[in-house]
Enzyme design. Structure first.
Site, mmCIF file in Angstrom:
data_model
loop_
_atom_site.group_PDB
_atom_site.id
_atom_site.type_symbol
_atom_site.label_atom_id
_atom_site.label_comp_id
_atom_site.label_asym_id
_atom_site.label_seq_id
_atom_site.Cartn_x
_atom_site.Cartn_y
_atom_site.Cartn_z
ATOM 1 N N ILE A 1 0.849 -1.203 0.000
ATOM 2 C CA ILE A 1 0.000 0.000 0.000
ATOM 3 C C ILE A 1 0.886 1.255 0.000
ATOM 4 C CG2 ILE A 1 -1.557 1.404 1.453
ATOM 5 C CD1 ILE A 1 -3.004 -1.249 2.181
ATOM 6 N N ASP B 1 0.338 3.804 -5.869
ATOM 7 C CA ASP B 1 -0.312 5.116 -5.982
ATOM 8 C C ASP B 1 -1.811 5.014 -5.715
ATOM 9 O OD1 ASP B 1 2.167 6.116 -7.034
ATOM 10 O OD2 ASP B 1 1.647 5.165 -8.911
ATOM 11 N N SER C 1 -7.397 6.585 -5.459
ATOM 12 C CA SER C 1 -6.392 6.706 -6.509
ATOM 13 C C SER C 1 -5.647 8.006 -6.248
ATOM 14 C CB SER C 1 -7.047 6.753 -7.889
ATOM 15 O OG SER C 1 -6.082 7.118 -8.850
ATOM 16 N N ARG C 2 -4.330 7.910 -6.028
ATOM 17 C CA ARG C 2 -3.571 9.111 -5.698
ATOM 18 C C ARG C 2 -3.261 9.958 -6.936
ATOM 19 N NH1 ARG C 2 -2.578 6.469 -0.748
ATOM 20 N NH2 ARG C 2 -1.253 4.716 -1.349
ATOM 21 N N VAL C 3 -3.669 9.455 -8.107
ATOM 22 C CA VAL C 3 -3.544 10.259 -9.326
ATOM 23 C C VAL C 3 -4.850 11.010 -9.556
ATOM 24 C CG1 VAL C 3 -3.251 10.136 -11.836
ATOM 25 C CG2 VAL C 3 -1.788 8.784 -10.351
#
Length: 500
Positions: A334, A338, A363-365
């Site tokens: 984790i 991303d 989603s870190r994007v």
């Protein structure tokens, strides 16, 4: 009668005259073998991760470079290696064949065919362990990689070059998401690599058969290190798959790689490490188990335009035990990725498929990997779903609910229903935008829940037959007032068919 002094003098004489006919810098002698591990005396000049050749065409790899011996892992049939055998250096770091000849094929960790379709004629090779590219060689992740799954493409978008973890208990649909994502890449110029680690051969054969049925095997390579394979094959399989994917990325193309799964990969590495007498750490995993996965996943990237603009997107899979995402390996992966798509067994058994827990998934994007029109409809969807999740638990205890609360609950039920999706039925981004818009604007609120699936199917048929040109235009730019009016008109047109 033979006297002891005579015997000892003969032995001393033999020792004085003994000369080693092998060069111990380039060759070595197997002094111990078992459990897929060989300890070799000699090989003074051997390199870390160098391929070694044992008798009967068995390959090995140097892992432990000790003062008086070398600890090697063996690939292939390890019963063919015996104590006293000679191991030779190849002077080549472990490598795998790469290129388009591997598409449509099932291969093992060393790139050898397993599908009975003949030899793979390949001239180019990549090292399995390659250094991840630096920041200068990359560019931000902005191009969407569509999975065809509404719940993911809307709320947990994946971009080309991203690393998105799929996590959940066994039998909750993790591989199903991976399979649907591969099928959805048809005609999108994305090459796929599926790495099966420690799985039953029958499960992988079923997976391959499904890909063939949907015409997805033409752009896919399957790297298989089954449960019956030596741990060394399972340990190196993801690195081999990654190198195959990097070939496409380095040539300005787009690739998607799925590691199924990294929990079994960590277990295989733990087995190798303990057999090589490396010190065990937490849960008996070696101290570098974090580095094991970080150096693998760091290789996923979107290259700068100067380097061709190719991308390698990674979807690692991790299996949890009793939904414990705070365990050692899950937390490791984790922290490397991303974002994660978290699948809940509770949702799965309650009939919500895919069983994505929107609260724990991220989603870190984010919106950077979405088209403008999808971004516009999704904000409202997330808000309505969050409200519904909160109200649902509250409504169980409350008997008299006001009209506004009931309306919010009803909207939430519609949204939960439209996020359900059967397997092997990927949707285009335009279809997803339209059904989300229909739910957001309340067109589904007046119908029974069991009617929504039918309405959804009718919407897609209507878009494909009556509004084909408008549907195509949805992917271009944002939703203008004009487009919004047309979308409302289509929704009303579909709803009218069910009102009677």
């Amino acid at each position: 009668m033979i006297r002891p002094e005579e015997i000892s003098s003969i032995i001393r004489d033999r020792i004085k005259k003994f000369t080693l006919d092998q060069d111990i810098a380039e060759t070595g002698k197997v002094i111990q073998v078992g459990d897929g591990i060989a300890r070799v005396y000699g090989l003074k000049n051997v390199m870390y991760n160098e391929m070694l050749l044992f008798p009967n065409d068995v390959f090995g790899m140097a892992l432990n470079l000790e003062e008086d011996s070398v600890g090697c892992v063996l690939f292939g049939d390890t019963t063919k290696v015996k104590e006293g055998d000679i191991a030779k250096r190849t002077k080549r770091i472990l490598e795998v064949p790469v290129g388009e000849a591997l598409l449509g094929r099932v291969v093992n960790t060393l790139g050898q065919p397993l599908d009975g379709k003949g030899e793979i004629k390949q001239t180019e090779f990549y090292e399995m362990e390659r250094k991840a590219l630096g920041v200068i060689a990359r560019q931000p992740v902005v191009e969407p990689l569509q999975t065809g799954i509404k719940a993911i493409d809307s709320m947990i978008p994946i971009g080309r070059g991203q690393r998105e973890l799929i996590i959940g208990d066994r039998q909750t649909g993790k591989t199903a998401i991976a399979l649907d994502t591969i099928i959805n890449q048809k005609g999108k110029d994305v090459f796929c690599i599926y790495v099966a680690i420690g799985q039953k051969e029958s499960s992988v054969a079923k997976f391959v058969r499904t890909l063939e049925e949907y015409g997805a095997m033409a752009y896919t390579t399957v790297v298989m290190a089954g449960s019956s394979e030596p741990p060394a094959m399972q340990y190196m399989a993801p690195y081999a798959g990654c190198s195959i994917g990097e070939y496409f990325r380095d040539n300005g193309k787009h690739a998607l790689i799925i590691y199924d799964d990294l929990s079994k990969h960590a277990v295989a590495y733990r087995e190798i490490s303990l057999l090589l007498r490396r010190p065990p750490g937490r849960e008996a995993y070696p101290g570098d188990v974090f580095y094991l996965h970080s150096r693998l996943l760091e290789r996923a990237s979107k290259l700068s335009d100067k380097l061709g603009g190719g991308s390698l997107t990674a979807l690692p899979i991790i299996e949890t035990k009793a939904e414990d995402i705070s365990a050692y390996i899950p937390t490791n992966v984790i922290s490397i990725t991303d974002g994660q798509i978290y699948l809940s067994s509770r949702l799965f058994y309650s009939g919500r498929r895919p069983a994505i827990n929107a609260g724990l998934s991220v989603s870190r994007v984010g919106g950077a990997a979405q088209i403008k029109a999808m971004k516009q409809v999704v904000g409202q969807l997330r808000f309505a779903l969050a409200q519904y999740t909160e109200l649902e638990s509250f409504a169980k205890f409350g008997s008299d609910l006001d009209k506004a609360t009931l309306a919010q609950l009803r909207r939430g039920q519609s949204i939960v229903e439209i996020l359900k999706q059967g397997q092997f039925s990927p949707l285009s981004v335009q279809q997803q935008i339209m059904i989300i818009f229909m739910a957001n604007e309340g067109y589904l609120d007046e119908f029974e829940i069991d009617k929504i699936e039918e309405i959804e199917k009718e919407l897609y048929i209507t878009l494909d037959t009556e509004f084909k040109d408008f549907t195509k235009s949805l992917a271009d730019g944002g939703i203008t007032d004009e487009k919004k009016a047309k979308m409302a008109e289509i929704c009303e047109h579909v709803a009218m068919k069910f009102r009677s």
